[in-house]
Design an enzyme around this catalytic site. Structure first.
Site, mmCIF file in Angstrom:
data_model
loop_
_atom_site.group_PDB
_atom_site.id
_atom_site.type_symbol
_atom_site.label_atom_id
_atom_site.label_comp_id
_atom_site.label_asym_id
_atom_site.label_seq_id
_atom_site.Cartn_x
_atom_site.Cartn_y
_atom_site.Cartn_z
ATOM 1 N N GLN A 19 -2.826 -8.086 -7.150
ATOM 2 C CA GLN A 19 -4.236 -7.730 -7.216
ATOM 3 C C GLN A 19 -4.543 -6.664 -8.262
ATOM 4 O O GLN A 19 -5.699 -6.497 -8.642
ATOM 5 C CB GLN A 19 -4.711 -7.275 -5.835
ATOM 6 N N HIS A 113 3.691 -9.214 -0.658
ATOM 7 C CA HIS A 113 2.259 -9.165 -0.338
ATOM 8 C C HIS A 113 1.621 -10.482 -0.797
ATOM 9 O O HIS A 113 0.988 -10.554 -1.843
ATOM 10 C CB HIS A 113 1.594 -7.963 -1.003
ATOM 11 N N ASN A 157 3.395 -8.254 4.199
ATOM 12 C CA ASN A 157 2.021 -7.903 4.502
ATOM 13 C C ASN A 157 1.383 -8.981 5.379
ATOM 14 O O ASN A 157 1.440 -10.163 5.055
ATOM 15 C CB ASN A 157 1.237 -7.805 3.187
ATOM 16 N N GLU A 158 0.796 -8.557 6.475
ATOM 17 C CA GLU A 158 0.001 -9.443 7.336
ATOM 18 C C GLU A 158 0.713 -10.757 7.649
ATOM 19 O O GLU A 158 0.259 -11.847 7.266
ATOM 20 C CB GLU A 158 -1.372 -9.699 6.717
#
Ligand code: BGC
Length: 421
Positions: A19, A113, A157-158
């Site tokens: 990102q 991620h 992540n998540e």
């Protein structure tokens, strides 16, 4: 009344490699961005060029007053081909970690991620049980080479996000609560095109975001466990965990069963995954309210964020209390944020979220830190660059950084360890 946090509390912000870094062109999401009929609104391109500007960026974070920085290292860069580990890329991330330390910033590193190397798709991606071993090996190499000074590492992540996105891949009529255009995701063709860009075919193409059925969830679980063992082998003192996306789940009369099902899907089914970890990363953006027909739309007249989520900063404390009621595990808030162009709404969001967090700690809940999402306005996946979560604005033409008032607020809180009156 003075709202002072524990002395060891970790304050900061968070990003993810794809990102912010720019030109992460060996990963699956890049292939999706460039696929024919891609559901991505923008292409990540140079992003905020953090790959080249990390030294100035980390110094800026320190100048603002932040004391920690959560970022991810990129698997597709570090292992550009299966079993080939790039010394140059490991050196890059070694420098990122060192720059944090030199600036008095505690690095909190996420190993994964959302983005996988394109080559992983040639092996069946997150459906292939061998992915767990490949992931663990990659984590082992990273920690052995550059992990000696780290206190906190998140494997992934998540881990539960694919379950939340599940409907997108199976239900054409699904109206995503966040306003994602489900039709563009289920439209034929683009995934074949992305698979071909990864050098494979659709039957092999299985990204992390698709891992929502029992057998791929098992791959994700195995990947985390094996990675944790590998990381601990290289550095037994590192605290290892993962993060979960967790809205607070609320109920109106008749919605109890649906609410329980949602909590089971998002949290309980992953419990065995993290219950032996050193901490749990909690990532919260809003609440979900359930009635007898399922998740309810945001009530008319309530404020919503640019993402379409209900503006509800109190959800952070709500979900932390619920977790604490079910399991005793140290909590790190690894994301809490809002997309808005009105920074004063962000300031209030942070303050109300932190007031709730203070109360949780006062009640005896073991919360170790707070990392706002995100450091910069950045590439918000399929939403592109229109969703601005950052406390630092970036001019994408010039890459000039502008500190927002919310950054100054969070910096002051971080420095004083206390909420303003
Ligand atoms: C993710 C981030 C994302 C943020 C805001 C989290 O689900 O970890 O990558 O940008 O939410 O939507």
């Amino acid at each position: 009344m003075k709202y002072t946090f524990p002395e060891s509390f970790i304050w900061g912000t968070a990003t993810a490699a794809h990102q912010v870094e720019g030109n992460n062109n060996n990963c699956d999401v890049w292939a999706e961005e460039y696929s024919e009929g891609s559901p991505y609104k923008d292409r990540s391109g140079d992003a905020v060029d953090h790959y080249n500007r990390f030294k100035d960026d980390i110094k800026l974070m320190a100048d603002i007053g932040f004391k920690s920085y959560r970022f991810s290292v990129e698997w597709a860069r570090i292992e550009p081909e299966p079993g080939v580990y790039s010394k140059a890329q490991l050196n890059h991330y070694r420098e990122v970690i060192q720059t944090c330390i030199d600036n008095g910033i505690k690095p909190v590193v996420t190993m994964f991620h959302f983005t996988s190397p394109q080559w992983l798709m040639r092996y069946g991606g997150w459906r292939n049980p061998e992915t767990a071993d490949r992931f663990a090996k990659y984590c082992e190499v990273v920690i052995r080479e550059i992990g000696h000074d780290l206190d906190y590492v998140l494997t992934m992540n998540e881990a539960n996000l694919p379950v939340m996105l599940k409907e997108l891949f199976v239900n054409l009529e699904f109206v995503a609560p966040v306003g994602i255009d489900a039709k563009s995701w289920t439209a034929p063709g683009w995934r074949e095109s992305a698979a071909s860009k990864c050098g494979t075919t659709i039957d092999n193409y299985f990204t992390f975001h698709m891992a929502s059925d029992d057998s791929s969830i098992q791959v994700v679980k195995d990947a985390h466990r094996k990675a944790r063992t590998a990381i601990k082998k290289c550095n037994p003192t590192i605290k290892v965990g993962l993060s979960l996306a967790l809205p607070e789940i609320q109920t109106i009369d008749g919605g109890e069963k649906n609410a329980e099902q949602a909590w089971h899907d998002y949290f309980t089914q992953f419990r065995s995954l993290f219950e032996d970890d050193d901490f749990l990363g909690v990532q919260n953006y809003t609440r979900e309210v359930y009635g007898s027909s399922g998740a309810l739309p945001v009530e008319e007249g309530r404020e919503v964020t640019a993402m379409g989520y209900e503006y509800y900063p109190e959800a952070l404390a709500g979900v932390i209390r619920r977790i604490n009621g079910e399991i005793s595990i140290p909590i790190l808030v690894t994301e809490h944020g809002i997309a808005t162009d009105d920074d004063s709404r962000r300031e209030e969001f942070i303050l109300r979220g932190l007031k709730g967090l203070y109360d949780c700690i006062a009640e005896g809940i073991d919360v170790r830190g707070y990392m706002y999402w995100s450091t910069f306005d950045n590439f918000e996946w399929s939403f592109g660059y229109d969703m601005r979560f950052g406390v630092i604005a970036v001019n994408l033409e010039t890459q000039e950084r502008t500190i927002k008032t919310s950054a100054k607020l969070l910096g002051e809180i971080s420095q004083s360890n206390t909420l303003p009156q």
